[in-house]
Write a protein that holds these residues in place. Sequence first.
Motif, PDB file in Angstrom:
ATOM      1  N   GLY A 223      -1.525  12.015   6.564  1.00  0.00           N
ATOM      2  CA  GLY A 223      -2.148  11.952   5.251  1.00  0.00           C
ATOM      3  C   GLY A 223      -1.509  13.001   4.363  1.00  0.00           C
ATOM      4  O   GLY A 223      -1.355  14.153   4.752  1.00  0.00           O
ATOM      5  N   LYS A 240      -1.262   9.591  -0.050  1.00  0.00           N
ATOM      6  CA  LYS A 240      -0.388   8.637   0.632  1.00  0.00           C
ATOM      7  C   LYS A 240      -0.615   8.741   2.126  1.00  0.00           C
ATOM      8  O   LYS A 240      -0.785   9.843   2.657  1.00  0.00           O
ATOM      9  CB  LYS A 240       1.076   8.949   0.304  1.00  0.00           C
ATOM     10  CG  LYS A 240       2.070   7.947   0.838  1.00  0.00           C
ATOM     11  CD  LYS A 240       2.003   6.618   0.092  1.00  0.00           C
ATOM     12  CE  LYS A 240       3.109   5.677   0.549  1.00  0.00           C
ATOM     13  NZ  LYS A 240       3.017   4.377  -0.133  1.00  0.00           N
ATOM     14  N   ARG A 241      -0.617   7.596   2.815  1.00  0.00           N
ATOM     15  CA  ARG A 241      -0.786   7.546   4.262  1.00  0.00           C
ATOM     16  C   ARG A 241       0.416   6.828   4.854  1.00  0.00           C
ATOM     17  O   ARG A 241       0.814   5.764   4.383  1.00  0.00           O
ATOM     18  CB  ARG A 241      -2.065   6.773   4.588  1.00  0.00           C
ATOM     19  CG  ARG A 241      -2.585   6.932   5.994  1.00  0.00           C
ATOM     20  CD  ARG A 241      -3.738   5.987   6.237  1.00  0.00           C
ATOM     21  NE  ARG A 241      -3.266   4.637   6.498  1.00  0.00           N
ATOM     22  CZ  ARG A 241      -3.896   3.528   6.111  1.00  0.00           C
ATOM     23  NH1 ARG A 241      -4.997   3.607   5.428  1.00  0.00           N
ATOM     24  NH2 ARG A 241      -3.394   2.334   6.400  1.00  0.00           N
ATOM     25  N   GLN A 261      -4.544  -1.279   8.132  1.00  0.00           N
ATOM     26  CA  GLN A 261      -5.150  -1.508   6.831  1.00  0.00           C
ATOM     27  C   GLN A 261      -4.295  -0.906   5.725  1.00  0.00           C
ATOM     28  O   GLN A 261      -3.869   0.240   5.801  1.00  0.00           O
ATOM     29  CB  GLN A 261      -6.546  -0.892   6.797  1.00  0.00           C
ATOM     30  CG  GLN A 261      -7.217  -0.958   5.436  1.00  0.00           C
ATOM     31  CD  GLN A 261      -8.575  -0.298   5.457  1.00  0.00           C
ATOM     32  OE1 GLN A 261      -9.596  -0.948   5.342  1.00  0.00           O
ATOM     33  NE2 GLN A 261      -8.596   1.008   5.643  1.00  0.00           N
ATOM     34  N   GLN A 262      -4.065  -1.685   4.677  1.00  0.00           N
ATOM     35  CA  GLN A 262      -3.322  -1.193   3.528  1.00  0.00           C
ATOM     36  C   GLN A 262      -4.243  -0.398   2.617  1.00  0.00           C
ATOM     37  O   GLN A 262      -5.409  -0.739   2.428  1.00  0.00           O
ATOM     38  CB  GLN A 262      -2.707  -2.363   2.751  1.00  0.00           C
ATOM     39  CG  GLN A 262      -1.648  -3.131   3.537  1.00  0.00           C
ATOM     40  CD  GLN A 262      -0.463  -2.248   3.884  1.00  0.00           C
ATOM     41  OE1 GLN A 262       0.104  -1.576   3.032  1.00  0.00           O
ATOM     42  NE2 GLN A 262      -0.096  -2.238   5.155  1.00  0.00           N
ATOM     43  N   ALA A 263      -3.705   0.655   2.031  1.00  0.00           N
ATOM     44  CA  ALA A 263      -4.490   1.450   1.090  1.00  0.00           C
ATOM     45  C   ALA A 263      -4.795   0.609  -0.144  1.00  0.00           C
ATOM     46  O   ALA A 263      -3.928  -0.107  -0.645  1.00  0.00           O
ATOM     47  CB  ALA A 263      -3.731   2.711   0.698  1.00  0.00           C
ATOM     48  N   PRO A 309     -13.140   0.570   2.212  1.00  0.00           N
ATOM     49  CA  PRO A 309     -12.037   0.516   3.184  1.00  0.00           C
ATOM     50  C   PRO A 309     -12.464   1.072   4.537  1.00  0.00           C
ATOM     51  O   PRO A 309     -13.326   1.962   4.631  1.00  0.00           O
ATOM     52  CB  PRO A 309     -10.959   1.393   2.523  1.00  0.00           C
ATOM     53  CG  PRO A 309     -11.276   1.368   1.067  1.00  0.00           C
ATOM     54  CD  PRO A 309     -12.774   1.307   0.995  1.00  0.00           C
TER      55      PRO A 309
END
Length: 713
Positions: A223, A240-241, A261-263, A309
Motif C-alpha cells: 500500500g 495505490k495498491r 479486487q480492483q481499486a 470494497p
Amino acid sequence: MSTSHDATSWFGTGPSHGIQLKNPKYAGRLVVGAYENSTSTKQLAGVYYSDDFGKTWKVSEEDNALVANKIKPTEPSVVELLNGDVYIGARSERPGTEPHRTRALSKDGGATLFNETAPDGTTPLPPHKPVPSLVTPQIQASLLALEKTYQQTAGDTLIAAAPSHPEAGKREQMKIRYSLDGGENWTDAPNGLINADRMQAPEKYPDWAGYSDLAELADGEIGMVYEGGATFSAAHIYFKRFHPADLGIPGQAHGGSRNTQQAPLPGRTTPDNTPQANDAYLTGNTTLEPGRFRQALSLTGPGSYADIPYAPALDPGAADATYSFHFKHRKDDANAPRVLMWGYGQGAATPQVWIRAYPKDNKIVARIEGEKGHAVTATVDAPAAFADDQWHFLSLVREGNAVRLTVDDAHGTTTGTLSGPLSGPLSTGHQGIRLGAKPNDTAQDPLTGSLDDFRIYGKALDTDELGKVRTGAAAAATTTDALRIHLPFQVIDTAEDPGSPTPVAIADDVSGNGADATVLLTPGKKPVTVTPDAEHPAAARMGKYALQVDADHQGLDVPHTPAVDTDDKDFTHTLWFRHSATAATPRSVLLWAYGVGTEQAPQPSLWVRSDPGNNRLVALAETGTSKVEVEVKDTLAGRTAFGDDTWHLLTVARAGGTLRVTVDADHRAEKPGLAGSFTAGRPPPWACASAPGPPATRSSPVSSTTTASTSGP
C-alpha cells in the motif's frame, strides 16, 4: 544526533513511518527518523528511539552530519536490516550537488551512528554517505523492508519510493526501486513507475509527484500513499495498491492468496465511522434524506446503490457475525424482488450473504452460504415485505452454524445447514458488499427505498445488544469493540476532478479531528495576522498569532464534519475575542453555527452576537422544537459590550436543557428550555460552524484559538 534545543532551528521527524526493532538485543524498541537544521555549518540527522513503548524517547548521538558543499541529510526514513543494523536513508539538500540521497547505519539500535574508517585506517568517515544509485530530486523518500516477498530470508529485499527525475527541483516520475544488498545499491523496478497517470485518463494526469509512504499489506501487496497532481507535486493525496511481482521486483511471494479486487475509481462516498475507514462508494442518484436517526441513504431504483470494497475487516470468515440496518421501502406495481444487502460472492455453491425483499411473496429472505454449498435460508413473513414506507430494523446473526433473521420483533424461520467461511479464497476474486442491488454488471433487483445505520459486528450480538443498536444506544464496550463497519449516512463526500487546485487560506484544526477552517476573504485579499510587539504586547492571546477580522477579512468557516455535529448532545464552544466598541457600534457576530434562517423561515442555529447598543452579548440557540435566548450584560463602568480592546474568553455551553453563556469568569447568564437537535432530519450542508460567522462589521483581531464542541456526543 543529539539536539541543540535551539528554538530558532527547524526540527522534524520522518515524515514517513517509524519501525519496531526485531533484533533480540533491542527487540521492541521504537525507532523514528529525525533531523534538525541547526545552523549554516551544522546539521543533525539520526533517530529518536524508545524502549518503553513511546512513554519516553532518547535521541541518537552525533556531532555533525553536514559535509560542506556535499552532504546535508534531512527527512530520514528507517528500516531494520537482516543483521540488526538500522539503515537511515535521507534526503540531501546541498544545492547543485548530486546525488540527492544519503545513507547511514546504526549498529546499536539507533543510539549512535556508525563511522566507517577511511582507507588509511585511521581517519573516520562521516556517517552519512552518498547513494549514487538511488536517483531522486531533492525530496523525501520512503523505505520498506519486505516481509512477504524476499530472496532467502524475510527482510532481505528493501524497496524505496520517490520521484525519480534527477534534477533537484523536478518532482516528477514517482518510481519504486529495490535493493538486495542492504541499501548499498538500488535498481529500478522494471514496471516501477507509480504515478497518478497510471490510475485513469493519462492525458489529464502528468507525472508530478511528491512525498510518500509505504506499508506491506496482509496478502503481500504494498500500500502506497503519495502526493501528486496535474500542476503541483502536492496538489492531491493518492493511494495505490500493487504487488511486488507486478512491478518486477525479484523474490518469492509468501503472503498467501492475493486480492484480485480492483481499486474503485474516485467518486462520491459516504464514510465508515470506525477506524477501519471502509467507506461506501455511491452510484446513480443516491442522496441523503431524513432518516431513522438523522440522515439516511435514499436509493431511487436502477443504477442507485452503495458499494463497499472488500476488506479483511468486513469478512468474518467462519466466525460469528452480525449484520444490521434500518430500511424502508414502498409498494409499487412491479412488485419485483429488491436487494437490501449482498456480500462476498454470487452464483451457485459460492460463499455469500444476501438479504432480499419479496413484496409479491410477502416476505424478507436472507441466505448465508458457506463452503461446498452448505447454506441456511431464513425467512420473515410480512405483508408486502414491509413495503409500507415506514422504518424497520433488520438484523442477521450467525452464531456458530446457527442463523437468526429478525425484522423489528418478527423472528424468521430457517432451513438448511451452514458450515465454513462466508467468503472463498482471495485468489478467486472476492467481492465486497453492495447495498441496494445485486453485485453483478446489471445491478439486478434494485431497491427503491432508504437505508440507515448499516453495521457489521465481528460477534453474534445478543438480544440486549441488538436492542441498543435498534434504538441508537449502541455504546456498550462489548458492542463497539467488535464493530467492523458503521455507515451512519450523515455525509456524502464528493471526489473532484484532480485538475489545477485553487489555493485557499486555511486555519489548522489541531484537535486531530481534521475540521480545518477556511479563512473568509474578499477576492484579492490575503489573511492578516497580528503578532505581539513592544507597542502591542497583547496582540495575540494564545500562541504567536491572532486573526484580524474586518470588512475584507470576514473570519473563519468550518465545513460540516461529524466532529462538529453536536446533534442534541451537550457541548462547549470557546472563543477568545478582542474588539473596540461604543454604543453606536453596529452589532457583529462572534460565532454562528448550523443554519441561517429568517424570522419568517427560521432554521435551527446557534449564534453569539456583540450588541453594543444594548451593552451586551446575546446568544440564541434554536432547534426544531425550542428557542432559547441568553444575554450577558457588560457591567463594567466605562466599557461597552466588552469592547475595551483587550482579550476576553467567550464560552457557550449546553448542559441538558440549559444554555449557558460566560464571558471571562465574572459575567455569566443561563436559561433553561433548550430541547431537541440542531441537525436531526436536515441533510448537510448545514454545519457551517463559523467564527465569527456571517460577515462582521467590526474591525478587530479575533484569536485563532476558536474551538468547536470540546465536549460533545
